[in-house]
Design a protein around this motif. Structure first.
Motif, PDB file in Angstrom:
ATOM      1  N   ASN A 157      -1.569 -14.946  -4.726  1.00  0.00           N
ATOM      2  CA  ASN A 157      -2.351 -16.092  -3.829  1.00  0.00           C
ATOM      3  C   ASN A 157      -1.433 -16.696  -2.881  1.00  0.00           C
ATOM      4  OD1 ASN A 157      -3.520 -17.999  -3.693  1.00  0.00           O
ATOM      5  ND2 ASN A 157      -2.696 -19.219  -4.469  1.00  0.00           N
ATOM      6  N   ASN A 158      -0.375 -15.429  -2.274  1.00  0.00           N
ATOM      7  CA  ASN A 158      -0.012 -15.367  -1.024  1.00  0.00           C
ATOM      8  C   ASN A 158       0.016 -14.202  -0.217  1.00  0.00           C
ATOM      9  OD1 ASN A 158       2.706 -14.417   0.771  1.00  0.00           O
ATOM     10  ND2 ASN A 158       3.366 -15.003  -0.946  1.00  0.00           N
ATOM     11  N   SER A 159      -1.172 -15.449   1.463  1.00  0.00           N
ATOM     12  CA  SER A 159      -1.779 -14.128   2.480  1.00  0.00           C
ATOM     13  C   SER A 159      -0.894 -14.022   3.405  1.00  0.00           C
ATOM     14  CB  SER A 159      -2.596 -15.994   2.937  1.00  0.00           C
ATOM     15  OG  SER A 159      -1.553 -16.974   3.859  1.00  0.00           O
ATOM     16  N   VAL A 160       0.640 -14.247   3.439  1.00  0.00           N
ATOM     17  CA  VAL A 160       1.315 -13.776   4.102  1.00  0.00           C
ATOM     18  C   VAL A 160       1.423 -12.072   3.307  1.00  0.00           C
ATOM     19  CG1 VAL A 160       3.723 -12.759   4.501  1.00  0.00           C
ATOM     20  CG2 VAL A 160       2.538 -15.105   4.619  1.00  0.00           C
ATOM     21  N   LEU A 161       1.414 -12.029   2.425  1.00  0.00           N
ATOM     22  CA  LEU A 161       2.168 -10.843   1.103  1.00  0.00           C
ATOM     23  C   LEU A 161       0.716  -9.651   1.178  1.00  0.00           C
ATOM     24  CD1 LEU A 161       4.246 -11.902  -1.321  1.00  0.00           C
ATOM     25  CD2 LEU A 161       4.578 -10.117  -0.021  1.00  0.00           C
ATOM     26  N   VAL A 162      -0.775 -10.205   0.903  1.00  0.00           N
ATOM     27  CA  VAL A 162      -1.963 -10.138   1.346  1.00  0.00           C
ATOM     28  C   VAL A 162      -1.700  -9.162   2.798  1.00  0.00           C
ATOM     29  CG1 VAL A 162      -4.348 -10.039   1.504  1.00  0.00           C
ATOM     30  CG2 VAL A 162      -3.167 -11.156  -0.153  1.00  0.00           C
ATOM     31  N   ARG A 163      -1.547  -9.728   3.918  1.00  0.00           N
ATOM     32  CA  ARG A 163      -1.331  -9.274   5.314  1.00  0.00           C
ATOM     33  C   ARG A 163      -0.455  -7.709   5.041  1.00  0.00           C
ATOM     34  NH1 ARG A 163      -0.155 -12.575   8.258  1.00  0.00           N
ATOM     35  NH2 ARG A 163       2.539 -12.234   8.597  1.00  0.00           N
ATOM     36  N   VAL A 164       0.500  -7.783   4.085  1.00  0.00           N
ATOM     37  CA  VAL A 164       1.967  -6.817   4.247  1.00  0.00           C
ATOM     38  C   VAL A 164       1.190  -6.079   3.649  1.00  0.00           C
ATOM     39  CG1 VAL A 164       3.680  -6.525   3.027  1.00  0.00           C
ATOM     40  CG2 VAL A 164       3.833  -8.187   4.717  1.00  0.00           C
ATOM     41  N   VAL A 165       0.403  -6.364   2.375  1.00  0.00           N
ATOM     42  CA  VAL A 165      -0.270  -4.966   1.328  1.00  0.00           C
ATOM     43  C   VAL A 165      -0.919  -4.181   2.327  1.00  0.00           C
ATOM     44  CG1 VAL A 165      -1.891  -4.803   0.381  1.00  0.00           C
ATOM     45  CG2 VAL A 165       0.138  -6.018  -0.657  1.00  0.00           C
ATOM     46  N   SER A 166      -1.581  -4.606   3.302  1.00  0.00           N
ATOM     47  CA  SER A 166      -3.499  -4.106   4.020  1.00  0.00           C
ATOM     48  C   SER A 166      -2.908  -3.424   5.284  1.00  0.00           C
ATOM     49  CB  SER A 166      -4.080  -5.453   4.688  1.00  0.00           C
ATOM     50  OG  SER A 166      -4.789  -4.940   5.805  1.00  0.00           O
ATOM     51  N   GLU A 167      -1.285  -3.941   5.710  1.00  0.00           N
ATOM     52  CA  GLU A 167      -0.769  -3.162   6.828  1.00  0.00           C
ATOM     53  C   GLU A 167      -0.221  -1.700   6.574  1.00  0.00           C
ATOM     54  OE1 GLU A 167       1.633  -5.392   8.844  1.00  0.00           O
ATOM     55  OE2 GLU A 167       0.544  -6.619   9.885  1.00  0.00           O
ATOM     56  N   LEU A 168       0.730  -1.947   4.651  1.00  0.00           N
ATOM     57  CA  LEU A 168       0.859  -0.617   4.446  1.00  0.00           C
ATOM     58  C   LEU A 168       0.293   0.624   3.735  1.00  0.00           C
ATOM     59  CD1 LEU A 168       4.458  -2.389   2.259  1.00  0.00           C
ATOM     60  CD2 LEU A 168       4.233  -1.296   4.641  1.00  0.00           C
ATOM     61  N   PHE A 169      -1.048  -0.112   3.693  1.00  0.00           N
ATOM     62  CA  PHE A 169      -1.793   0.730   2.722  1.00  0.00           C
ATOM     63  C   PHE A 169      -2.383   1.195   4.021  1.00  0.00           C
ATOM     64  CE2 PHE A 169      -5.883   2.555   1.905  1.00  0.00           C
ATOM     65  CZ  PHE A 169      -6.115   2.600   0.049  1.00  0.00           C
ATOM     66  N   ASP A 170      -2.190   0.980   5.350  1.00  0.00           N
ATOM     67  CA  ASP A 170      -3.279   1.279   6.509  1.00  0.00           C
ATOM     68  C   ASP A 170      -2.813   2.423   7.355  1.00  0.00           C
ATOM     69  OD1 ASP A 170      -5.978  -0.052   5.579  1.00  0.00           O
ATOM     70  OD2 ASP A 170      -5.169  -1.994   7.222  1.00  0.00           O
ATOM     71  N   GLU A 171      -1.157   2.430   6.709  1.00  0.00           N
ATOM     72  CA  GLU A 171      -0.746   3.955   7.377  1.00  0.00           C
ATOM     73  C   GLU A 171      -1.693   4.895   6.836  1.00  0.00           C
ATOM     74  OE1 GLU A 171       2.429   3.715   9.511  1.00  0.00           O
ATOM     75  OE2 GLU A 171       2.093   2.390  10.122  1.00  0.00           O
ATOM     76  N   ARG A 172      -1.991   5.125   5.569  1.00  0.00           N
ATOM     77  CA  ARG A 172      -2.948   6.289   5.172  1.00  0.00           C
ATOM     78  C   ARG A 172      -3.196   6.270   6.528  1.00  0.00           C
ATOM     79  NH1 ARG A 172      -4.837   6.758  -0.618  1.00  0.00           N
ATOM     80  NH2 ARG A 172      -5.593   8.494   0.304  1.00  0.00           N
TER      81      ARG A 172
END
Length: 251
Positions: A157-172
């Motif tokens: 339940n933290n939208s900022v960290l959801v965005r961080v996880v998304s951006e880091l994952f998409d480095e794939r």
């Protein structure tokens, strides 16, 4: 001439540039085999994984050719006079960053599991089921994988960290990550990753925050280790199959 911003150079890029200069200077001639990763790491005073990333960058740029089970060979220098250097986030550093962030998010997801309800946990299982379907179809299970990690973050339940996880994952999707995956991701590694994901889900479902943190960190540590395995350990033909799968999963 206007002053330009100074940007820190990634370690793998410094290594790649030094090796490229040696190739251009004739220290390593066309067709020559480069020293093994371990020897280069010792001579350069850096880690073997950093050398691997540098070699992959040089391969993407056209300076070397990787021959599985044989070594890294110098190719004819690219014809373009001004060769553009690959600049991308380090895949291995990205995984380490994810290990720190997502381990804590898994712990928070476990703490919130009783509030989120069974539907949230079932959503995690559905994501891993998607991974299994993708892998069974011979595709890189990246869609289900991404969905799993985002849903764990959403449970925290933290939208900022959801965005961080998304951006880091998409480095794939950066060229360096894709090429590494071409060599070291295969059906066996995908099966291991799927099993690791299920252990994370089991801990979250039990509300076991310590177990969830440990399971997520273990999964990402294993992901790191799979990308730093010996070249000879990668199955012959895995790269071509993974390249096709990456292309399919990105379409």
């Amino acid at each position: 001439m206007p002053i330009q911003t100074i940007e820190p150079r990634r370690l793998y890029r410094q290594i790649a540039d030094q090796l490229r200069l040696l190739i251009e200077a004739g220290e390593f001639r066309e067709g020559a085999r480069l020293p093994p990763e371990r020897d280069l790491a010792i001579k350069l005073g850096v880690s073997r994984p950093s050398v691997r990333e540098a070699l992959i960058a040089l391969e993407v740029e056209g300076w070397v050719e990787v021959r599985m089970g044989s070594g890294i060979y110098v190719k004819r220098p690219p014809e373009r006079a001004a060769q553009t250097s690959l600049v991308a986030e380090s895949p291995l550093e990205t995984i380490r960053a994810r290990q720190v962030i997502e381990g804590e998010l898994a712990a928070q997801a476990a703490q919130a599991a009783h509030l989120a309800g069974s539907a949230a946990v079932e959503g995690l299982r559905e994501a891993v089921d998607t991974m299994e379907d993708e892998a069974a179809g011979g595709r890189v299970p990246i869609r289900g994988d991404r969905l799993f990690h985002l849903r764990v973050a959403e449970m925290a339940n933290n939208s900022v960290l959801v965005r961080v996880v998304s951006e880091l994952f998409d480095e794939r999707h950066n060229p360096l990550s894709v090429k590494l995956g071409d060599y070291f991701e295969n059906p066996a590694s995908w099966a291991s990753a799927i099993a690791e994901h299920r252990r994370v889900i089991d801990a979250i479902a039990l509300g076991d925050s310590i177990g969830a943190r440990d399971a997520m960190r273990h999964h990402l540590s294993c992901s790191h280790d799979r990308l730093t395995a010996n070249w000879a350990a990668a199955p012959e033909g895995a790269g071509a199959a993974a390249s096709r799968s990456h292309a399919e999963s990105s379409s």
